[in-house]
Design an enzyme around this catalytic site. Structure first.
Site, PDB file in Angstrom:
ATOM      1  N   LYS A 161       0.848  -1.203   0.000  1.00  0.00           N
ATOM      2  CA  LYS A 161       0.000   0.000   0.000  1.00  0.00           C
ATOM      3  C   LYS A 161       0.882   1.252   0.000  1.00  0.00           C
ATOM      4  O   LYS A 161       2.080   1.177   0.296  1.00  0.00           O
ATOM      5  CB  LYS A 161      -0.901   0.000   1.232  1.00  0.00           C
ATOM      6  CG  LYS A 161      -0.146   0.089   2.565  1.00  0.00           C
ATOM      7  CD  LYS A 161      -1.073  -0.101   3.764  1.00  0.00           C
ATOM      8  CE  LYS A 161      -0.311  -0.001   5.072  1.00  0.00           C
ATOM      9  NZ  LYS A 161      -1.135  -0.392   6.233  1.00  0.00           N
ATOM     10  N   ARG A 179     -10.423   0.627  15.951  1.00  0.00           N
ATOM     11  CA  ARG A 179     -10.226   1.577  14.856  1.00  0.00           C
ATOM     12  C   ARG A 179     -11.243   1.269  13.760  1.00  0.00           C
ATOM     13  O   ARG A 179     -11.881   2.153  13.219  1.00  0.00           O
ATOM     14  CB  ARG A 179      -8.795   1.455  14.312  1.00  0.00           C
ATOM     15  CG  ARG A 179      -8.495   2.339  13.123  1.00  0.00           C
ATOM     16  CD  ARG A 179      -7.049   2.253  12.675  1.00  0.00           C
ATOM     17  NE  ARG A 179      -6.735   1.025  11.956  1.00  0.00           N
ATOM     18  CZ  ARG A 179      -5.568   0.794  11.350  1.00  0.00           C
ATOM     19  NH1 ARG A 179      -4.607   1.705  11.395  1.00  0.00           N
ATOM     20  NH2 ARG A 179      -5.347  -0.342  10.723  1.00  0.00           N
ATOM     21  N   TYR A 229      18.251  29.537   3.902  1.00  0.00           N
ATOM     22  CA  TYR A 229      17.205  30.352   4.543  1.00  0.00           C
ATOM     23  C   TYR A 229      17.541  30.618   6.011  1.00  0.00           C
ATOM     24  O   TYR A 229      17.900  29.698   6.752  1.00  0.00           O
ATOM     25  CB  TYR A 229      15.854  29.641   4.482  1.00  0.00           C
ATOM     26  CG  TYR A 229      15.212  29.692   3.115  1.00  0.00           C
ATOM     27  CD1 TYR A 229      14.792  30.910   2.572  1.00  0.00           C
ATOM     28  CD2 TYR A 229      15.027  28.530   2.371  1.00  0.00           C
ATOM     29  CE1 TYR A 229      14.196  30.960   1.321  1.00  0.00           C
ATOM     30  CE2 TYR A 229      14.433  28.569   1.120  1.00  0.00           C
ATOM     31  CZ  TYR A 229      14.015  29.789   0.604  1.00  0.00           C
ATOM     32  OH  TYR A 229      13.435  29.831  -0.622  1.00  0.00           O
TER      33      TYR A 229
HETATM   34  C1  LIG Z   1      -0.522  -1.444   6.940  1.00  0.00           C
HETATM   35  C2  LIG Z   1      -1.199  -2.618   7.438  1.00  0.00           C
HETATM   36  C3  LIG Z   1      -0.485  -3.827   7.651  1.00  0.00           C
HETATM   37  C4  LIG Z   1       1.019  -3.920   7.536  1.00  0.00           C
HETATM   38  O1  LIG Z   1       1.608  -3.487   8.738  1.00  0.00           O
HETATM   39  P1  LIG Z   1       3.187  -3.541   8.958  1.00  0.00           P
HETATM   40  O2  LIG Z   1       3.356  -3.116  10.369  1.00  0.00           O
HETATM   41  O3  LIG Z   1       3.797  -2.581   8.000  1.00  0.00           O
HETATM   42  O4  LIG Z   1       3.608  -4.930   8.696  1.00  0.00           O
HETATM   43  C5  LIG Z   1      -1.203  -4.959   7.995  1.00  0.00           C
HETATM   44  N1  LIG Z   1      -2.547  -4.903   8.158  1.00  0.00           N
HETATM   45  C6  LIG Z   1      -3.255  -3.767   8.002  1.00  0.00           C
HETATM   46  C7  LIG Z   1      -4.729  -3.788   8.212  1.00  0.00           C
HETATM   47  C8  LIG Z   1      -2.606  -2.591   7.656  1.00  0.00           C
HETATM   48  O5  LIG Z   1      -3.319  -1.464   7.513  1.00  0.00           O
END
Ligand SMILES: *Cc1c(COP(=O)(O)O)cnc(C)c1O
Length: 342
Positions: free
Chosen positions: A33, A119, A251
């Site tokens: 993702k 969540r 800056y």
């Molecule tokens: C992002 C995510 C993961 C992966 O988590 P990591 O800590 O990067 O391994 C797994 N499950 C869900 C639902 C997520 O949103």
């Protein structure tokens, strides 16, 4: 031009370690993702597939459509119910009963159960109604899952939530049997929960993101792991000058040379997603040379006159400096930076 180098060997090393832990390559879902945590969606999807990974998780439908041909299963973790059907290997995570009711019939779904993170997910008490709804509305239940809130922490919370997950699984299996529905995939672990599990998990697969890219935030009192960072960030020189003793750079002029210094300016800045360093601390690039002055939107200044510099080959130090997590340093890198695997 600045560029991101992906070390294929390190990625495969991490995938090997995690798939052994899970109990096989088919038990590892690669989480790609958010542009594969900044590493490049299509590039990382190709590498994962080349390694033999058959399942992937993405954030949006758009990401899924870019990689679906490479995997048997692509799970969309955080997008909204679609209005039409997509190919059989694309599924959507379902975050509540209300959310579920918006899916067209025959949609492929993975049902999220809330086991303590609060969540997203349906409540245990709703399970019977939710599964009945799924059956009556001909939705295709491909998976049931949960997410752990404290898999990094040095306390008992993970075990408490894993107990809840076990109950949720048993309860789901019972209801599915009563309703004569097929057994879907069950999955719960992210990287940390998988790394902390005994070898060969009971679930059908684990969803791993950060550890595949070489990082973990598991408390070091629990254990350390042999993961290798996958991404390095490089920038190229735009110009060089001698900063005379007493002159200031950038800056606000927050850095003043105490003696004549050679300083070069490179083609990366906070507009490219590299964090904005205010020039007041003691931040250096991978080889130890200091970043001087504030980071600008499109450039930054470093001592020396090398043509190309490696800003980092491991973001741990940066994440500590900026009081954040490695995830954030990585995902912020803009998609237009060229990614290349070596
Ligand atoms: C992002 C995510 C993961 C992966 O988590 P990591 O800590 O990067 O391994 C797994 N499950 C869900 C639902 C997520 O949103």
């Amino acid at each position: 031009m600045s560029k991101i180098i992906i070390k294929k060997e390190n990625y495969f090393h991490n995938l090997e370690l995690l798939s052994q832990k899970a109990g096989g390559k088919e038990k590892l879902m690669a989480v790609i993702k958010d542009n594969a945590y900044g590493h490049g969606l299509e590039l990382m999807a190709q590498l994962a597939s080349e390694f033999g990974i058959t399942k992937a998780a993405v954030k949006t439908l758009d990401e899924a459509l870019h990689v679906e041909q490479l995997f048997k299963e692509v799970l969309i973790l955080a997008d909204h119910p679609p209005t039409e059907l997509y190919s059989p290997n694309i599924s959507f995570a379902v975050h509540s009963f209300e959310f579920l009711k918006k899916f067209p019939k025959k949609s492929n779904i993975h049902l999220n159960i809330d086991t303590g993170m609060h969540r997203n997910g349906v409540q245990m008490s709703e399970l019977e109604d939710v599964l009945t709804y799924i059956k009556e509305n001909s939705l295709n239940l491909k998976g049931i899952f949960t997410h752990f809130r404290s898999a990094d922490d040095f306390n008992g919370e993970l075990f408490w939530q894993q107990e809840n997950w076990k109950k949720a699984k048993d309860e789901s299996l019972m209801i599915l049997k009563e309703l004569e529905m097929k057994r879907p995939f069950f999955h719960s672990c992210n990287s940390s929960a998988l790394l902390r599990s005994k070898d060969g998990i009971e679930d059908d697969f684990a969803r791993c993101g950060i550890a595949t890219y070489g990082y973990t935030h598991i408390d070091k009192n629990i254990a350390t792991y042999d993961l290798l960072p996958v991404m390095s960030l490089y920038a190229n020189r735009l110009s060089t000058r001698v900063l005379k003793k007493g002159k200031k750079v950038g800056y606000g002029g927050v850095y003043m040379a105490r003696e004549d210094k050679i300083i070069s300016t490179y083609d990366i800045g906070y507009g490219d997603g590299f964090f904005r360093y205010d020039g007041l601390g003691d931040l250096s690039i991978a080889n130890g040379q200091k970043i001087r002055g504030r980071v600008s939107m499109d450039s930054l200044c470093v001592e020396g006159d090398r043509e190309e510099i490696c800003l980092f080959d491991d973001v741990t130090k940066l994440s500590i400096y900026f009081n954040t997590i490695t995830y954030e340093i990585l995902t912020k890198l803009m998609p237009w930076i060229k990614r290349e695997a070596v």
